[in-house]
Design a protein around this motif. Structure first.
Motif, PDB file in Angstrom:
ATOM      1  N   TYR A 157       4.116   8.737   1.932  1.00  0.00           N
ATOM      2  CA  TYR A 157       3.205   8.385   3.013  1.00  0.00           C
ATOM      3  C   TYR A 157       3.801   7.320   3.930  1.00  0.00           C
ATOM      4  O   TYR A 157       3.375   7.166   5.059  1.00  0.00           O
ATOM      5  CB  TYR A 157       1.864   7.911   2.440  1.00  0.00           C
ATOM      6  N   LYS A 158       4.774   6.589   3.424  1.00  0.00           N
ATOM      7  CA  LYS A 158       5.395   5.582   4.287  1.00  0.00           C
ATOM      8  C   LYS A 158       6.161   6.248   5.420  1.00  0.00           C
ATOM      9  O   LYS A 158       6.202   5.743   6.540  1.00  0.00           O
ATOM     10  CB  LYS A 158       6.327   4.686   3.478  1.00  0.00           C
ATOM     11  N   ASP A 159       6.807   7.389   5.124  1.00  0.00           N
ATOM     12  CA  ASP A 159       7.508   8.121   6.180  1.00  0.00           C
ATOM     13  C   ASP A 159       6.540   8.522   7.291  1.00  0.00           C
ATOM     14  O   ASP A 159       6.859   8.426   8.477  1.00  0.00           O
ATOM     15  CB  ASP A 159       8.173   9.375   5.599  1.00  0.00           C
ATOM     16  N   PHE A 160       5.351   8.975   6.888  1.00  0.00           N
ATOM     17  CA  PHE A 160       4.358   9.362   7.887  1.00  0.00           C
ATOM     18  C   PHE A 160       3.925   8.156   8.714  1.00  0.00           C
ATOM     19  O   PHE A 160       3.795   8.227   9.941  1.00  0.00           O
ATOM     20  CB  PHE A 160       3.137   9.987   7.217  1.00  0.00           C
TER      21      PHE A 160
ATOM     22  N   GLU B 234       9.645   1.992  -5.638  1.00  0.00           N
ATOM     23  CA  GLU B 234       9.998   2.969  -4.616  1.00  0.00           C
ATOM     24  C   GLU B 234       8.859   3.169  -3.600  1.00  0.00           C
ATOM     25  O   GLU B 234       7.685   3.024  -3.940  1.00  0.00           O
ATOM     26  CB  GLU B 234      10.332   4.317  -5.262  1.00  0.00           C
ATOM     27  N   PRO B 235       9.201   3.538  -2.356  1.00  0.00           N
ATOM     28  CA  PRO B 235       8.172   3.862  -1.364  1.00  0.00           C
ATOM     29  C   PRO B 235       7.655   5.279  -1.576  1.00  0.00           C
ATOM     30  O   PRO B 235       8.388   6.166  -2.009  1.00  0.00           O
ATOM     31  CB  PRO B 235       8.914   3.743  -0.031  1.00  0.00           C
ATOM     32  N   ASP B 236       6.400   5.485  -1.274  1.00  0.00           N
ATOM     33  CA  ASP B 236       5.811   6.802  -1.369  1.00  0.00           C
ATOM     34  C   ASP B 236       6.114   7.601  -0.104  1.00  0.00           C
ATOM     35  O   ASP B 236       6.528   7.036   0.914  1.00  0.00           O
ATOM     36  CB  ASP B 236       4.295   6.702  -1.581  1.00  0.00           C
TER      37      ASP B 236
ATOM     38  N   ASP C 295       0.816  -1.215   0.000  1.00  0.00           N
ATOM     39  CA  ASP C 295       0.000   0.000   0.000  1.00  0.00           C
ATOM     40  C   ASP C 295       0.849   1.265   0.000  1.00  0.00           C
ATOM     41  O   ASP C 295       0.330   2.355  -0.230  1.00  0.00           O
ATOM     42  CB  ASP C 295      -0.921   0.012   1.226  1.00  0.00           C
ATOM     43  N   TYR C 296       2.148   1.131   0.262  1.00  0.00           N
ATOM     44  CA  TYR C 296       3.029   2.295   0.302  1.00  0.00           C
ATOM     45  C   TYR C 296       3.837   2.441  -0.986  1.00  0.00           C
ATOM     46  O   TYR C 296       4.731   3.278  -1.063  1.00  0.00           O
ATOM     47  CB  TYR C 296       4.001   2.196   1.483  1.00  0.00           C
ATOM     48  N   ALA C 297       3.529   1.652  -1.986  1.00  0.00           N
ATOM     49  CA  ALA C 297       4.303   1.694  -3.225  1.00  0.00           C
ATOM     50  C   ALA C 297       4.026   2.967  -4.014  1.00  0.00           C
ATOM     51  O   ALA C 297       2.892   3.441  -4.090  1.00  0.00           O
ATOM     52  CB  ALA C 297       3.985   0.470  -4.080  1.00  0.00           C
ATOM     53  N   LYS C 298       5.058   3.499  -4.600  1.00  0.00           N
ATOM     54  CA  LYS C 298       4.935   4.641  -5.500  1.00  0.00           C
ATOM     55  C   LYS C 298       5.011   4.096  -6.917  1.00  0.00           C
ATOM     56  O   LYS C 298       6.066   4.113  -7.549  1.00  0.00           O
ATOM     57  CB  LYS C 298       6.060   5.648  -5.238  1.00  0.00           C
ATOM     58  N   ILE C 299       3.872   3.602  -7.414  1.00  0.00           N
ATOM     59  CA  ILE C 299       3.889   2.921  -8.710  1.00  0.00           C
ATOM     60  C   ILE C 299       4.072   3.893  -9.871  1.00  0.00           C
ATOM     61  O   ILE C 299       4.259   3.468 -11.008  1.00  0.00           O
ATOM     62  CB  ILE C 299       2.630   2.060  -8.917  1.00  0.00           C
TER      63      ILE C 299
END
Length: 262
Positions: free
Chosen positions: A234-237, A230-232, A184-188
């Motif tokens: 939103y993953k940092d949040f 890559e992670p989006d 769900d955190y993928a930056k597709i």
């Protein structure tokens, strides 16, 4: 009271920042119903054999000794073991039992000798080996497969790892699917394909939400490609949400104490 309202606004701001639309995870979301999507020409989707590639070569004929030489797994099957099937489906087995294309681009086979194969498609190599086998063997049947068609998938996928392909072509969508899809955190919108070349490593960035990814030369993967999802942001949040929550709770308690004292 004013401090409490301010904290509430801060909490609301963080909650909105942490929200994400499901549209960010939809592949090819700009494609229209019944639209004909045109991609690379068919001749560019398949892989041309290069020196260092490892091939599975099966040659069957009326000669039992030749069959044993090129198909030793048959003897293992008759002995009641599945080792014959397993030996080609592991990296160690491929290197031990496959035939490697040498630096000059030749495939060296027992009885048949050296056959130049580099720069040819897999099915063309099968025809070359078949033609050579017909010169030495009667009623021979040849089958050739590429064994080292592996791709490494890393990043925001559910099961990162090394995946093997035994078809004539392999797409980045198939690679992600073999890794059980993205998280769900993928930056597709930013999936990187790194491709080893003689002069170095070439990188491609693919937007998986865009129907034009079919035009990218990296949509069809090559052996030894790396796919990074890559992670989006939103993953940092999400990773820091617990720390933020504790900090805000501490701040609210501190504000309440100050309000009582004052």
């Amino acid at each position: 009271m004013k401090h409490t309202i301010k904290i509430a606004f801060v909490l609301m701001a963080f909650s909105f920042f942490g929200c994400r639309s499901s549209e960010d995870l939809i592949y090819l979301n700009n494609a229209q119903p019944e639209e004909l999507l045109k991609g690379l020409p068919e001749e560019q989707t398949e892989y041309f054999i290069k020196p260092g590639d490892i091939l599975y070569v099966s040659i069957k004929s009326l000669n039992p000794e030749v069959n044993t030489l090129f198909n030793p797994e048959e003897g293992m099957q008759q002995a009641g073991t599945t080792m014959g099937y397993q030996k080609y489906t592991t990296p160690q087995g491929a290197y031990l039992y496959g035939f490697e294309v040498d630096d000059e681009g030749n495939l060296n086979l027992p009885i048949l000798g050296s056959i130049p194969v580099a720069g040819n498609l897999q099915q063309d190599i099968e025809k070359l080996v078949q033609a050579r086998a017909d010169q030495f063997l009667k009623d021979a049947t040849v089958k050739v497969k590429l064994l080292n068609y592996r791709v490494t998938v890393l990043g925001e996928v559910k099961v990162p790892g090394v995946y093997y392909n035994y078809n004539n072509d392999f797409t980045v969508l198939q690679a992600i699917a073999m890794a059980n899809g993205n998280t769900d955190y993928a930056k597709i919108k930013r999936v990187m394909v790194m491709r080893p070349e003689k002069s170095g490593k070439r990188t491609y960035i693919l937007d998986m939400t865009d129907k034009n990814i079919f035009d990218s030369p990296a949509f069809y993967l090559h052996p030894n490609d790396y796919v990074f999802v890559e992670p989006d942001k939103y993953k940092d949040f999400a990773l820091n949400s617990q720390v933020i929550s504790v900090s805000l709770s501490s701040l609210s308690i501190l504000v309440a104490i100050i309000g009582v004292l004052w």
